[in-house]
Design an enzyme around this catalytic site. Structure first.
Site, PDB file in Angstrom:
ATOM      1  N   ALA A  33       0.809  -1.224   0.000  1.00  0.00           N
ATOM      2  CA  ALA A  33       0.000   0.000   0.000  1.00  0.00           C
ATOM      3  C   ALA A  33       0.841   1.273   0.000  1.00  0.00           C
ATOM      4  O   ALA A  33       0.345   2.347   0.300  1.00  0.00           O
ATOM      5  CB  ALA A  33      -0.942  -0.005   1.205  1.00  0.00           C
ATOM      6  N   ASN A  34       2.116   1.161  -0.356  1.00  0.00           N
ATOM      7  CA  ASN A  34       2.970   2.364  -0.353  1.00  0.00           C
ATOM      8  C   ASN A  34       2.973   3.074  -1.700  1.00  0.00           C
ATOM      9  O   ASN A  34       3.533   4.144  -1.841  1.00  0.00           O
ATOM     10  CB  ASN A  34       4.401   2.010   0.067  1.00  0.00           C
ATOM     11  CG  ASN A  34       5.014   0.929  -0.806  1.00  0.00           C
ATOM     12  OD1 ASN A  34       4.331   0.355  -1.650  1.00  0.00           O
ATOM     13  ND2 ASN A  34       6.281   0.646  -0.607  1.00  0.00           N
ATOM     14  N   TYR A 186       3.530 -13.778 -15.255  1.00  0.00           N
ATOM     15  CA  TYR A 186       2.596 -12.857 -14.590  1.00  0.00           C
ATOM     16  C   TYR A 186       1.160 -13.356 -14.773  1.00  0.00           C
ATOM     17  O   TYR A 186       0.388 -13.425 -13.807  1.00  0.00           O
ATOM     18  CB  TYR A 186       2.750 -11.446 -15.182  1.00  0.00           C
ATOM     19  CG  TYR A 186       1.762 -10.449 -14.604  1.00  0.00           C
ATOM     20  CD1 TYR A 186       1.891 -10.002 -13.285  1.00  0.00           C
ATOM     21  CD2 TYR A 186       0.707  -9.954 -15.364  1.00  0.00           C
ATOM     22  CE1 TYR A 186       0.991  -9.087 -12.748  1.00  0.00           C
ATOM     23  CE2 TYR A 186      -0.191  -9.038 -14.832  1.00  0.00           C
ATOM     24  CZ  TYR A 186      -0.048  -8.616 -13.525  1.00  0.00           C
ATOM     25  OH  TYR A 186      -0.945  -7.725 -12.995  1.00  0.00           O
TER      26      TYR A 186
END
Length: 318
Positions: A33-34, A186
């Site tokens: 969440a940065n 991915y």
């Protein structure tokens, strides 16, 4: 043309979370969440009054983000805790500390992710995409699930991607040692997110209602803990930093990409919308149910992935 540009931009922006639900007294964990959509999700939930745990590898960056969110929202309960999803030791330490320090947990948002990494391995020898995007969050959820059950109604939100359509679970070469393509790696990990969400929902509920042939919708009767996955949209974020080509494309076509705020809307929706109180095992995009690939609906693969994941992590999760 400005009118056309505006409507095009509006289309790109996609759905918005309309819920005004407040979250006072609720505790939320958001991984990664940065930056990007994780940070915007944290900001929105802090604004709604939640106690938000920002769980990140880079604590300096996370502290900067947290203090910005605290200043902007006036909510002082935005707390940084170290979590490196590429290291099971760090995941266990995070969970242990969290469970000792916090008495409650209502929302777990498995948001962090890596994309297009050159071939590399986590501390435990897992291929990086699979290790961080799937196995790291699988272990984290396992370690925190009892607390979520105790605090139910509770929600687990897994950030997947439209890329799951291009993925397959290659049990014969799960760690990509025989053949590796970073784009496909991915996609595989994002498919794993969808399968994990559906199998987790099934295990938490055990009650199935077939809404229509393309979607299986589970309704909560069991634990009152829901698990849903989502596609945030194509978002201008740092996720493409490992690829020069993608970084260039992202810059060039940024007009056609969502901002992190727009990209966070479906995560926020899955975390707070009242109408999802008893919806679980679903996959959302633009704040509405979206189509899941046939591979993402394969129950046998989901069950097998579950047991293989437990084996790799050395856990028993029945």
């Amino acid at each position: 043309v400005p009118g056309a540009a505006l409507s095009c931009r509006k289309y790109v922006a996609g759905g918005q979370c309309k819920s005004t639900a407040r979250l006072e007294g609720k505790v939320v964990i958001i991984t990664g969440a940065n930056t990007g959509i994780g940070k915007e999700t944290a900001r929105a939930l802090a604004r709604r009054g939640a106690r938000v745990i920002v769980a990140c590898r880079d604590t300096a960056k996370a502290e900067a983000a947290a203090s910005e969110i605290r200043a902007e929202t006036g909510n002082q309960q935005v707390i940084v805790k170290k979590l490196d999803l590429a290291d099971t030791k760090s995941i266990r330490e995070f969970a242990e500390k969290f469970l000792a320090e916090e008495k409650e947990l209502h929302i777990l948002i498995n948001n962090a992710g890596v994309m297009l990494c050159p071939y590399s391995k986590t501390a435990d020898g897992f291929e990086m995409h699979l290790g961080v995007n799937h196995l790291g969050h699988f272990l984290l959820t396992f370690l925190l699930l009892e607390r979520l059950k105790q605090c139910a109604p509770a929600r687990i939100v897994n950030v997947s991607s439209l890329a799951h359509h291009g993925g397959r679970i290659r049990f014969h070469d799960l760690q990509g040692e025989k053949s590796y393509n970073r784009g496909l790696a991915y996609c595989h990990s994002k498919l794993a997110n969808v399968l994990f969400t559906r199998e987790l929902a099934r295990r938490l509920q055990g009650n199935l209602l077939h809404a229509d042939l393309s979607q299986t919708i589970y309704f909560v009767i069991g634990t009152k803990v829901t698990a849903n996955a989502l596609h945030p949209g194509s978002v201008r974020s740092e996720l493409v930093r490992h690829s020069l080509v993608m970084s260039w494309l992202w810059k060039t076509f940024s007009f056609f990409l969502k901002t992190p705020w727009e990209g966070a809307q479906t995560s926020i929706y899955c975390a707070v919308a009242e109408e999802l109180d008893s919806v679980t095992g679903q996959y959302f995009s633009d704040c509405q149910p979206a189509y899941v690939s046939p591979r993402g609906r394969d129950e046998e693969t989901a069950k097998k992935l579950w047991s293989v994941s437990c084996e790799l992590l050395g856990i028993q999760w029945d």
